[in-house]
Design a protein around this motif. Sequence first.
Motif, PDB file in Angstrom:
ATOM      1  N   ALA A   1      27.639  26.104  53.249  1.00 20.76           N
ATOM      2  CA  ALA A   1      26.467  26.081  54.128  1.00 20.76           C
ATOM      3  C   ALA A   1      26.560  24.927  55.116  1.00 20.76           C
ATOM      4  O   ALA A   1      26.902  23.802  54.739  1.00 20.76           O
ATOM      5  N   ILE A   2      26.198  25.182  56.375  1.00 21.58           N
ATOM      6  CA  ILE A   2      26.199  24.140  57.391  1.00 21.58           C
ATOM      7  C   ILE A   2      24.887  23.370  57.406  1.00 21.58           C
ATOM      8  O   ILE A   2      24.837  22.235  57.879  1.00 21.58           O
ATOM      9  N   ASN A   3      23.815  23.971  56.834  1.00 19.49           N
ATOM     10  CA  ASN A   3      22.502  23.329  56.874  1.00 19.49           C
ATOM     11  C   ASN A   3      21.572  23.982  55.856  1.00 19.49           C
ATOM     12  O   ASN A   3      21.987  24.825  55.044  1.00 19.49           O
TER      13      ASN A   3
ATOM     14  N   TRP B   1      19.809  28.526  52.016  1.00 21.78           N
ATOM     15  CA  TRP B   1      18.705  29.227  51.371  1.00 21.78           C
ATOM     16  C   TRP B   1      18.436  30.650  51.865  1.00 21.78           C
ATOM     17  O   TRP B   1      17.804  31.420  51.151  1.00 21.78           O
ATOM     18  N   GLN B   2      18.861  31.023  53.066  1.00 18.51           N
ATOM     19  CA  GLN B   2      18.579  32.371  53.544  1.00 18.51           C
ATOM     20  C   GLN B   2      19.295  33.410  52.685  1.00 18.51           C
ATOM     21  O   GLN B   2      20.405  33.179  52.206  1.00 18.51           O
ATOM     22  N   ALA B   3      18.655  34.564  52.511  1.00 19.80           N
ATOM     23  CA  ALA B   3      19.184  35.584  51.613  1.00 19.80           C
ATOM     24  C   ALA B   3      20.601  36.004  51.993  1.00 19.80           C
ATOM     25  O   ALA B   3      21.451  36.249  51.116  1.00 19.80           O
ATOM     26  N   GLU B   4      20.886  36.075  53.287  1.00 19.10           N
ATOM     27  CA  GLU B   4      22.179  36.573  53.748  1.00 19.10           C
ATOM     28  C   GLU B   4      23.330  35.627  53.419  1.00 19.10           C
ATOM     29  O   GLU B   4      24.492  36.066  53.316  1.00 19.10           O
ATOM     30  N   THR B   5      23.045  34.351  53.267  1.00 22.12           N
ATOM     31  CA  THR B   5      24.108  33.366  53.011  1.00 22.12           C
ATOM     32  C   THR B   5      23.910  32.626  51.688  1.00 22.12           C
ATOM     33  O   THR B   5      24.635  31.665  51.408  1.00 22.12           O
TER      34      THR B   5
ATOM     35  N   PHE C   1      17.445  19.763  50.265  1.00 25.72           N
ATOM     36  CA  PHE C   1      16.542  19.959  51.389  1.00 25.72           C
ATOM     37  C   PHE C   1      16.056  21.406  51.469  1.00 25.72           C
ATOM     38  O   PHE C   1      16.862  22.351  51.408  1.00 25.72           O
ATOM     39  N   LEU C   2      14.754  21.562  51.634  1.00 23.61           N
ATOM     40  CA  LEU C   2      14.120  22.849  51.907  1.00 23.61           C
ATOM     41  C   LEU C   2      13.773  22.897  53.400  1.00 23.61           C
ATOM     42  O   LEU C   2      14.126  22.016  54.150  1.00 23.61           O
ATOM     43  N   HIS C   3      13.044  23.949  53.841  1.00 23.11           N
ATOM     44  CA  HIS C   3      12.616  24.025  55.242  1.00 23.11           C
ATOM     45  C   HIS C   3      11.390  24.918  55.350  1.00 23.11           C
ATOM     46  O   HIS C   3      11.320  25.969  54.710  1.00 23.11           O
ATOM     47  N   ASP C   4      10.446  24.472  56.189  1.00 22.42           N
ATOM     48  CA  ASP C   4       9.183  25.214  56.324  1.00 22.42           C
ATOM     49  C   ASP C   4       9.401  26.623  56.849  1.00 22.42           C
ATOM     50  O   ASP C   4       8.676  27.560  56.468  1.00 22.42           O
ATOM     51  N   GLN C   5      10.382  26.837  57.747  1.00 21.80           N
ATOM     52  CA  GLN C   5      10.575  28.174  58.309  1.00 21.80           C
ATOM     53  C   GLN C   5      11.046  29.171  57.255  1.00 21.80           C
ATOM     54  O   GLN C   5      10.778  30.376  57.363  1.00 21.80           O
ATOM     55  N   LEU C   6      11.756  28.692  56.248  1.00 16.71           N
ATOM     56  CA  LEU C   6      12.171  29.568  55.158  1.00 16.71           C
ATOM     57  C   LEU C   6      10.968  30.107  54.404  1.00 16.71           C
ATOM     58  O   LEU C   6      10.934  31.270  53.994  1.00 16.71           O
ATOM     59  N   TRP C   7       9.963  29.251  54.246  1.00 16.02           N
ATOM     60  CA  TRP C   7       8.724  29.676  53.589  1.00 16.02           C
ATOM     61  C   TRP C   7       7.963  30.666  54.465  1.00 16.02           C
ATOM     62  O   TRP C   7       7.504  31.715  53.995  1.00 16.02           O
TER      63      TRP C   7
ATOM     64  N   GLY D   1      18.012  32.591  61.013  1.00 19.80           N
ATOM     65  CA  GLY D   1      19.034  33.569  61.330  1.00 19.80           C
ATOM     66  C   GLY D   1      20.428  32.974  61.250  1.00 19.80           C
ATOM     67  O   GLY D   1      20.629  31.877  60.723  1.00 19.80           O
ATOM     68  N   PRO D   2      21.423  33.684  61.782  1.00 23.19           N
ATOM     69  CA  PRO D   2      22.787  33.168  61.733  1.00 23.19           C
ATOM     70  C   PRO D   2      22.886  31.805  62.421  1.00 23.19           C
ATOM     71  O   PRO D   2      22.307  31.596  63.489  1.00 23.19           O
TER      72      PRO D   2
END
Length: 388
Positions: A50-52, A57-61, A85-91, A132-133
Amino acid sequence: MKRFAAALLGATMLTLSPAQARDRWTEAQADAWYARQPWLVGANYTPASAINQFEMWQAETWDPKRIDYELNLAQGIGMNTMRVFLHDQLWTQDPEGFKRRIDEFLQIAARHKIKPLFVLFDSCWDPNPKLGPQHPPIPGVHNSGWVQGPGMAGLRDKSRYPAYKAYVQGVIAAFGRDDRVLGWDVWNEPDNGADQYPGQDGKEPLVRALLAQVFDWARDADPMQPITSGVWIGQDWTPGGKGSAMEKLQLGQSDVITFHDYSWPETFEGRIRQLLPYKRPILCTEYMARGNGSTFDGSLPIAKRYNVGMMNWGFVDGKTQTRLPWDSWQKPYVMAEPTIWFHEVFRADGSPYRTAETDLIRRLATSPRGVVPDTAAAMSPMPPRRRR
């Protein structure tokens, strides 16, 4: 899954019972929590794939096999925590899917006897996060894809703040009563200017005002784990000292004290001494930059003597490319590798970058609390005992 269902039931109860919100922990509560932990040693963790935060955390990766492999490496050298690290946009994108992946991560970590410290927001690197990607790593550049959360547009648009509250309280409600979680680092380096990116005028006051709310939101969710945000840049962190308004907010609101230091051992020890008067547990949540004078053999024995928990930056070399130094942003290491790796403990194939370092981590992690084996002793005086 039973544990996850119980966590979701707890989330519902917390939502229905705001009167349960707690105050900042007392010194005695913080000490009691710390006494239940082993000496904490670990790393800031992103899988090599993962780069970030988004790619982790995204399902695709999402890559649980790689995570399991790497956390097994951590267990093998005695590590018992990871800062993640988490991220608000993932939520916002998919709260239920995000919670399932967090739960799966916690299952994997628990198998390896590792308790993560979760980070909710971050002021470092790219201020324009997009789901996204993600772009591929920039050749020769340190941490070239890391993103801020919520980012500048999100900071300036206060209509989004209710969504941030939902994120903070949703994640903590789901996992704030989960004994697999070590704690909540609510904002990483909030006053980091990330100056290599333009267009961030007025950032610090916006972050400081939002951070005050984030502490309140997190506390309203009533987690059984500590809430914190780590100081990292100023010169005076002592109580009543000349620290910035941001530092005073962080130190005044944190249940346990956290800090970052990428300096020589003398400076590192001086930082600890500045923080001892708070009479709370201390965790160094970022350190170890070999080319900057911060090393395992320089800092870890000092921390063990002071009973300070330690989480170095970087674990397995991968897409973050943090084996490369900070100055790679000005002069990318395209033609040749740096003389020494800046961060990271393991190569991508699982072999240690330096076996002497992994041996040192293991010896310190397995020795009794406060005891530094003779073979790992550092050139530093014995510290005063912190009042418990």
